[in-house]
Design an enzyme around this catalytic site. Sequence first.
Site, PDB file in Angstrom:
ATOM      1  N   ASN A  32       0.456  10.167   5.782  1.00 45.21           N
ATOM      2  CA  ASN A  32      -0.925   9.803   6.750  1.00 45.21           C
ATOM      3  C   ASN A  32      -1.907  10.976   6.443  1.00 45.21           C
ATOM      4  OD1 ASN A  32      -0.678   6.946   8.128  1.00 45.21           O
ATOM      5  ND2 ASN A  32       1.293   7.958   8.265  1.00 45.21           N
TER       6      ASN A  32
ATOM      7  N   THR B 239      -0.431  -3.062  10.660  1.00 45.62           N
ATOM      8  CA  THR B 239      -1.029  -3.270   9.191  1.00 45.62           C
ATOM      9  C   THR B 239      -0.032  -3.862   8.377  1.00 45.62           C
ATOM     10  OG1 THR B 239      -2.245  -2.554   7.380  1.00 45.62           O
ATOM     11  CG2 THR B 239      -0.470  -1.107   7.967  1.00 45.62           C
TER      12      THR B 239
ATOM     13  N   THR C  91       1.034  -1.250   0.120  1.00 45.66           N
ATOM     14  CA  THR C  91      -0.016   0.092  -0.068  1.00 45.66           C
ATOM     15  C   THR C  91       0.959   1.352  -0.114  1.00 45.66           C
ATOM     16  OG1 THR C  91      -0.093  -0.259   2.317  1.00 45.66           O
ATOM     17  CG2 THR C  91      -2.047  -1.083   1.212  1.00 45.66           C
TER      18      THR C  91
ATOM     19  N   GLU D 261       6.847   4.720   7.155  1.00 42.42           N
ATOM     20  CA  GLU D 261       6.487   5.795   6.490  1.00 42.42           C
ATOM     21  C   GLU D 261       7.325   7.070   6.683  1.00 42.42           C
ATOM     22  OE1 GLU D 261       1.823   4.499   5.696  1.00 42.42           O
ATOM     23  OE2 GLU D 261       2.364   5.870   7.664  1.00 42.42           O
TER      24      GLU D 261
ATOM     25  N   LYS E 163       4.432  -7.016   4.023  1.00 43.37           N
ATOM     26  CA  LYS E 163       4.043  -5.511   3.785  1.00 43.37           C
ATOM     27  C   LYS E 163       3.724  -4.883   4.805  1.00 43.37           C
ATOM     28  CE  LYS E 163       0.637  -3.449   3.381  1.00 43.37           C
ATOM     29  NZ  LYS E 163      -0.075  -2.769   4.424  1.00 43.37           N
TER      30      LYS E 163
END
Length: 469
Positions: free
Chosen positions: A464, A239, A199, A325, A228
């Site tokens: 985000n 996640t 993602t 991230e 992932k």
Amino acid sequence: MESLNGCVLSQLRQSGAQVTRTLQKIQSRSYSAPVSGSIPAAKKKYVPTSGTYPLGFSASGINVGVKPKNTTKPDVCLVASDRPCAAAAVFTKNKFQAAPVTFSRSLLQKKGNQGIQGVVVNSGCANAVTGKGGLEDAGKMAQAADECFGQSESTLVMSTGVIGQRLPIEKITSNIPRAHKAMGSTHDHWLTAAKAICTTDTFPKLISRSFKLPSSPSVEYRIAGMTKGAGMIHPNMATLLGIIATDAPVSSTVLPAVLKHAVDRSFNSITIDGDTSTNDTVALLANGAAGGKEVVANTPDYDAFQTVLTDFSTDLAKLIVRDGEGATKFVTIRVVEAASEEAARKIASTIARSPLVKTALYGKDANWGRILCATGYSLVSEPGLPVNDVSEVVPEKTNVSFIPTDGTAELKLLVNGEPEQVDEARAAEILELEDLEILVRLGTGDKQATYWTCDYSHEYITINGDYRT
């Protein structure tokens, strides 16, 4: 007078612009978001160019457009064996468990961890908090894959993406036969499958290797895995999706315990932002295609496979942290000389997810007080309640150091509760490195724990804040 005011205003504007540019320069760091799906140059070294894949397994990744705007990136993945497998999975502990989690957990219980043929995955939509319809959609994905395999009730399901939206289920199920036709056992097939489960990841995470077991020294076994996750990462789990396949003959009676042991020391020892997702799943499939003696409990083979799987899972989990991230640093938190492993894990976890620690690391600031602060409150049960007698942490025995990854001597920050005169220039050199270790010695026992985390950057907020757009 008007001319003079205009001149002053012009100078102020110029000064303000200069300050803005200076601040922007100070705040900038080495991270930049990938352009048009490209892999950042600094991350390319983590993407394998070849691999050793388990016998009997194949994989594929295709684009079906789960998100309407996605017209090119693979977003449906199949990984399957040419024969039924022993299987096990570890799932999120979030109370709002996604439909594929509920479906896959029930299937494994019903089948007794046997007779599983493969896994079907979609990215772009989590199929979480979608009610009865979402659970039916997960079942439809599995059924479409089962029909391709010529089996029934043999497919696990995973989904990742935005929470609270229904899957474009017809678009997915009608294309699963195409994904099945695209399956193959080459490195490119596996790498494309790894890309399909991503993602906000900036690179696909895929590892493979071979290993031996004591009872069959002439047999070469293989293990491959993809995972992932870049945000909403915190143990139990995050996640995070993981698919691991091996051609070793591991008994279904021991597979769940082996996987749990490995996950506790790998995927459950990483954190990026402290959030635990609704969809986390790590599945392990063993088809026995390489032959040899079945791996059962209380044998040298069991111990050997346990070590192989734990080391393998740790390497996969570390890739997730390296792709945090907006992250610019990979940080190892080691807590040693603890009274118990539980205390060591709790302290390491607290330091690893502290926003103040993570932002200081991003700013290359040797602010060890934040590390000490996190250590001090980590074992207090609840804020606002009287502080318990936390005997596991004794300030006068506590030591904190930076351990450079270039092999040079540690930089002591706190020794037996007393601050050291920190060499700021040396600290700056250490904090310039991409990899860093924080070592906390508690001096209250002989237990230890390790966590892996990353820093917080401005890009984390940007990524985000823009996630649904």
